[in-house]
Write a protein that holds these residues in place. Structure first.
Motif, PDB file in Angstrom:
ATOM      1  N   GLU A 157       4.471  10.507  -6.336  1.00 41.33           N
ATOM      2  CA  GLU A 157       5.601  10.843  -7.233  1.00 41.33           C
ATOM      3  C   GLU A 157       5.126  10.988  -8.678  1.00 41.33           C
ATOM      4  OE1 GLU A 157       8.473   7.826  -6.472  1.00 41.33           O
ATOM      5  OE2 GLU A 157       9.139   8.713  -4.576  1.00 41.33           O
ATOM      6  N   GLY A 158       3.886  10.542  -8.914  1.00 39.75           N
ATOM      7  CA  GLY A 158       3.376  10.554 -10.294  1.00 39.75           C
ATOM      8  C   GLY A 158       2.911  11.920 -10.743  1.00 39.75           C
ATOM      9  N   SER A 159       2.629  12.815  -9.784  1.00 39.95           N
ATOM     10  CA  SER A 159       2.223  14.165 -10.227  1.00 39.95           C
ATOM     11  C   SER A 159       2.746  15.196  -9.234  1.00 39.95           C
ATOM     12  CB  SER A 159       0.709  14.265 -10.357  1.00 39.95           C
ATOM     13  OG  SER A 159       0.075  13.322  -9.571  1.00 39.95           O
ATOM     14  N   ASP A 160       3.022  16.400  -9.727  1.00 36.28           N
ATOM     15  CA  ASP A 160       3.596  17.452  -8.873  1.00 36.28           C
ATOM     16  C   ASP A 160       2.719  17.708  -7.653  1.00 36.28           C
ATOM     17  OD1 ASP A 160       5.729  17.767 -10.471  1.00 36.28           O
ATOM     18  OD2 ASP A 160       5.001  19.547 -11.521  1.00 36.28           O
ATOM     19  N   VAL A 161       1.402  17.791  -7.903  1.00 35.32           N
ATOM     20  CA  VAL A 161       0.484  18.087  -6.797  1.00 35.32           C
ATOM     21  C   VAL A 161      -0.528  16.946  -6.719  1.00 35.32           C
ATOM     22  CG1 VAL A 161      -1.193  19.735  -5.875  1.00 35.32           C
ATOM     23  CG2 VAL A 161       0.745  20.575  -7.235  1.00 35.32           C
ATOM     24  N   ALA A 215      -3.624  16.064  -9.349  1.00 36.23           N
ATOM     25  CA  ALA A 215      -4.272  14.756  -9.484  1.00 36.23           C
ATOM     26  C   ALA A 215      -4.852  14.406  -8.116  1.00 36.23           C
ATOM     27  CB  ALA A 215      -3.233  13.710  -9.890  1.00 36.23           C
ATOM     28  N   SER A 216      -5.828  13.488  -8.096  1.00 39.52           N
ATOM     29  CA  SER A 216      -6.411  13.144  -6.782  1.00 39.52           C
ATOM     30  C   SER A 216      -6.840  11.689  -6.766  1.00 39.52           C
ATOM     31  CB  SER A 216      -7.629  14.032  -6.511  1.00 39.52           C
ATOM     32  OG  SER A 216      -8.670  13.689  -7.414  1.00 39.52           O
ATOM     33  N   LEU A 217      -7.067  11.197  -5.577  1.00 39.36           N
ATOM     34  CA  LEU A 217      -7.552   9.822  -5.408  1.00 39.36           C
ATOM     35  C   LEU A 217      -8.699   9.857  -4.414  1.00 39.36           C
ATOM     36  CD1 LEU A 217      -5.711   6.537  -5.246  1.00 39.36           C
ATOM     37  CD2 LEU A 217      -7.056   7.105  -3.245  1.00 39.36           C
ATOM     38  N   ASN A 218      -9.787   9.165  -4.771  1.00 36.88           N
ATOM     39  CA  ASN A 218     -10.956   9.127  -3.889  1.00 36.88           C
ATOM     40  C   ASN A 218     -10.766   7.978  -2.892  1.00 36.88           C
ATOM     41  OD1 ASN A 218     -13.380   8.975  -2.625  1.00 36.88           O
ATOM     42  ND2 ASN A 218     -14.613   8.647  -4.479  1.00 36.88           N
ATOM     43  N   VAL A 219     -10.398   8.304  -1.660  1.00 36.27           N
ATOM     44  CA  VAL A 219     -10.113   7.248  -0.683  1.00 36.27           C
ATOM     45  C   VAL A 219     -11.364   6.470  -0.303  1.00 36.27           C
ATOM     46  CG1 VAL A 219      -8.136   8.502   0.290  1.00 36.27           C
ATOM     47  CG2 VAL A 219     -10.402   8.769   1.327  1.00 36.27           C
ATOM     48  N   LEU A 220     -12.532   7.033  -0.611  1.00 36.08           N
ATOM     49  CA  LEU A 220     -13.756   6.290  -0.292  1.00 36.08           C
ATOM     50  C   LEU A 220     -13.892   5.057  -1.183  1.00 36.08           C
ATOM     51  CD1 LEU A 220     -16.254   9.285   0.154  1.00 36.08           C
ATOM     52  CD2 LEU A 220     -14.983   8.035   1.920  1.00 36.08           C
ATOM     53  N   GLU A 221     -13.124   5.074  -2.294  1.00 37.10           N
ATOM     54  CA  GLU A 221     -13.176   3.904  -3.193  1.00 37.10           C
ATOM     55  C   GLU A 221     -11.991   2.989  -2.991  1.00 37.10           C
ATOM     56  OE1 GLU A 221     -13.434   5.655  -7.023  1.00 37.10           O
ATOM     57  OE2 GLU A 221     -15.560   6.209  -6.792  1.00 37.10           O
ATOM     58  N   ASN A 222     -11.141   3.309  -2.009  1.00 38.94           N
ATOM     59  CA  ASN A 222      -9.951   2.482  -1.791  1.00 38.94           C
ATOM     60  C   ASN A 222      -9.660   2.430  -0.297  1.00 38.94           C
ATOM     61  OD1 ASN A 222      -7.325   1.483  -1.531  1.00 38.94           O
ATOM     62  ND2 ASN A 222      -6.833   2.065  -3.639  1.00 38.94           N
ATOM     63  N   VAL A 282       0.859  -1.205   0.000  1.00 39.23           N
ATOM     64  CA  VAL A 282       0.000   0.000   0.000  1.00 39.23           C
ATOM     65  C   VAL A 282       0.886   1.243   0.000  1.00 39.23           C
ATOM     66  CG1 VAL A 282      -1.771   1.302   1.257  1.00 39.23           C
ATOM     67  CG2 VAL A 282      -1.823  -1.213   1.231  1.00 39.23           C
ATOM     68  N   PHE A 283       1.966   1.191   0.782  1.00 39.02           N
ATOM     69  CA  PHE A 283       2.882   2.341   0.813  1.00 39.02           C
ATOM     70  C   PHE A 283       3.513   2.550  -0.567  1.00 39.02           C
ATOM     71  CE2 PHE A 283       4.045   2.746   5.622  1.00 39.02           C
ATOM     72  CZ  PHE A 283       2.678   2.891   5.901  1.00 39.02           C
ATOM     73  N   VAL A 284       3.844   1.435  -1.238  1.00 42.03           N
ATOM     74  CA  VAL A 284       4.455   1.554  -2.572  1.00 42.03           C
ATOM     75  C   VAL A 284       3.464   2.235  -3.520  1.00 42.03           C
ATOM     76  CG1 VAL A 284       5.289   0.252  -4.568  1.00 42.03           C
ATOM     77  CG2 VAL A 284       5.961  -0.446  -2.244  1.00 42.03           C
ATOM     78  N   GLU A 285       2.195   1.796  -3.420  1.00 43.34           N
ATOM     79  CA  GLU A 285       1.157   2.389  -4.289  1.00 43.34           C
ATOM     80  C   GLU A 285       1.016   3.884  -3.988  1.00 43.34           C
ATOM     81  OE1 GLU A 285      -2.604   0.384  -3.958  1.00 43.34           O
ATOM     82  OE2 GLU A 285      -3.561   1.726  -5.425  1.00 43.34           O
ATOM     83  N   PRO A 344      -3.738  11.634  10.885  1.00 48.59           N
ATOM     84  CA  PRO A 344      -4.904  10.773  11.114  1.00 48.59           C
ATOM     85  C   PRO A 344      -6.127  11.051  10.250  1.00 48.59           C
ATOM     86  CG  PRO A 344      -4.792  12.449  12.801  1.00 48.59           C
ATOM     87  CD  PRO A 344      -3.598  12.663  11.915  1.00 48.59           C
ATOM     88  N   THR A 345      -6.075  12.113   9.432  1.00 47.74           N
ATOM     89  CA  THR A 345      -7.334  12.437   8.733  1.00 47.74           C
ATOM     90  C   THR A 345      -7.103  12.637   7.238  1.00 47.74           C
ATOM     91  OG1 THR A 345      -6.884  14.748   9.245  1.00 47.74           O
ATOM     92  CG2 THR A 345      -8.386  13.591  10.736  1.00 47.74           C
ATOM     93  N   ILE A 346      -8.204  12.684   6.528  1.00 43.72           N
ATOM     94  CA  ILE A 346      -8.226  12.975   5.089  1.00 43.72           C
ATOM     95  C   ILE A 346      -8.960  14.294   4.963  1.00 43.72           C
ATOM     96  CG2 ILE A 346      -9.146  12.159   2.861  1.00 43.72           C
ATOM     97  CD1 ILE A 346      -7.212  10.148   3.980  1.00 43.72           C
ATOM     98  N   PRO A 347      -8.643  15.245   4.091  1.00 47.03           N
ATOM     99  CA  PRO A 347      -7.716  15.145   2.971  1.00 47.03           C
ATOM    100  C   PRO A 347      -6.258  15.303   3.372  1.00 47.03           C
ATOM    101  CG  PRO A 347      -8.627  17.360   3.069  1.00 47.03           C
ATOM    102  CD  PRO A 347      -9.312  16.569   4.159  1.00 47.03           C
ATOM    103  N   GLN A 348      -5.404  14.866   2.458  1.00 44.11           N
ATOM    104  CA  GLN A 348      -3.961  15.071   2.625  1.00 44.11           C
ATOM    105  C   GLN A 348      -3.377  15.564   1.298  1.00 44.11           C
ATOM    106  OE1 GLN A 348      -1.802  11.819   4.420  1.00 44.11           O
ATOM    107  NE2 GLN A 348      -3.409  11.410   5.917  1.00 44.11           N
ATOM    108  N   LEU A 349      -2.633  16.684   1.383  1.00 41.40           N
ATOM    109  CA  LEU A 349      -2.076  17.272   0.162  1.00 41.40           C
ATOM    110  C   LEU A 349      -0.573  17.016   0.091  1.00 41.40           C
ATOM    111  CD1 LEU A 349      -2.618  19.042  -2.366  1.00 41.40           C
ATOM    112  CD2 LEU A 349      -1.936  21.022  -0.977  1.00 41.40           C
ATOM    113  N   TYR A 350      -0.099  16.615  -1.075  1.00 40.19           N
ATOM    114  CA  TYR A 350       1.331  16.366  -1.326  1.00 40.19           C
ATOM    115  C   TYR A 350       1.779  17.237  -2.495  1.00 40.19           C
ATOM    116  CZ  TYR A 350       0.998  12.350   1.745  1.00 40.19           C
ATOM    117  OH  TYR A 350       0.807  11.560   2.852  1.00 40.19           O
ATOM    118  N   VAL A 351       2.948  17.870  -2.337  1.00 43.60           N
ATOM    119  CA  VAL A 351       3.534  18.658  -3.435  1.00 43.60           C
ATOM    120  C   VAL A 351       4.942  18.124  -3.667  1.00 43.60           C
ATOM    121  CG1 VAL A 351       4.342  20.951  -4.150  1.00 43.60           C
ATOM    122  CG2 VAL A 351       2.162  20.717  -2.918  1.00 43.60           C
ATOM    123  N   LYS A 352       5.180  17.672  -4.894  1.00 44.13           N
ATOM    124  CA  LYS A 352       6.478  17.071  -5.253  1.00 44.13           C
ATOM    125  C   LYS A 352       6.859  15.984  -4.226  1.00 44.13           C
ATOM    126  CE  LYS A 352       7.955  19.861  -8.782  1.00 44.13           C
ATOM    127  NZ  LYS A 352       9.010  19.876  -9.782  1.00 44.13           N
ATOM    128  N   GLY A 353       5.888  15.139  -3.910  1.00 44.36           N
ATOM    129  CA  GLY A 353       6.172  13.999  -3.039  1.00 44.36           C
ATOM    130  C   GLY A 353       6.255  14.341  -1.563  1.00 44.36           C
TER     131      GLY A 353
END
Lengths: 111, 77
Positions: free
Chosen positions: A14-18, A49-56, A5-8, A70-79
């Motif tokens: 790493e797949g998108s800047d934001v 880019a985004s991922l819907n955690v309700l579907e995963n 899961v961590f790899v995913e 501990p919560t969602i949402p979580q924002l990542y910029v350049k990893g």
């Protein structure tokens, strides 16, 4: 980093800047906090880019230990983990978010 | 699935004895709070880390028992 899961998660950030882990989608956010971060990113005019955690469910739980947050949402910029709704909103109001995006070479066009 | 404001305050106080803490119940449902925590422990610490420190003080209740906690953290002026 052998946890699949961590790899995913790593591949996503790493797949998108934001990258935004959120509840719902940018078009149909399912949570007020997620919707707020989407709004901020749209106002900043920055592609993301985004991922819907309700579907995963695996990522929904895995992301919390991945970032020790501990919560969602979580924002990542350049990893890099930036924060949840409070921090992104505060950074947006103080201009810190725009400065960070510029510093990371991410183009912003006024929405 | 809820917590009392004084419970939250007690947990944060235990982790940050010097802290000035204000808890506001946002929705009246014991599940959505805003908290302001001012403590010397936050001086020079990135904001994300400050919030992680407060979540650690809540010993895993954040995101489970406690659904939403809008955090404002800072070091004393």
């Amino acid at each position: 980093m052998d946890n699949p899961v961590f790899v995913e998660i790593q591949n996503h950030i790493e797949g998108s800047d934001v990258f935004l882990f959120m509840k719902g989608t940018p078009l149909f956010p399912q949570c007020g906090f997620s919707a707020r971060v989407v709004q901020i990113l749209k106002h900043s005019g920055v592609p993301f880019a985004s991922l819907n955690v309700l579907e995963n469910a695996e990522i929904r739980e895995g992301i919390k230990s991945f970032s020790n947050w501990p919560t969602i949402p979580q924002l990542y910029v350049k990893g890099e983990f930036i924060g949840g709704c409070d921090i992104v909103a505060e950074m947006y109001q103080t201009g810190e978010l725009q400065a960070l995006l510029e510093e990371k070479g991410i183009t912003q066009n006024a929405a | 699935m809820a917590m009392q404001a004084n419970e939250i305050e007690a947990l944060i106080k235990a982790a940050f004895p010097d802290a000035k803490i204000e808890i506001e119940d946002l929705a009246g449902d014991n599940d959505h709070y805003a908290a302001t925590v001012v403590s010397e422990a936050f001086r020079g610490v990135p904001r994300v880390r400050q919030h992680q420190m407060v979540y650690a003080a809540l010993q895993g209740r954040m995101g489970g028992e406690l659904h939403a906690l809008a955090l404002q953290t800072s070091a004393p002026e």
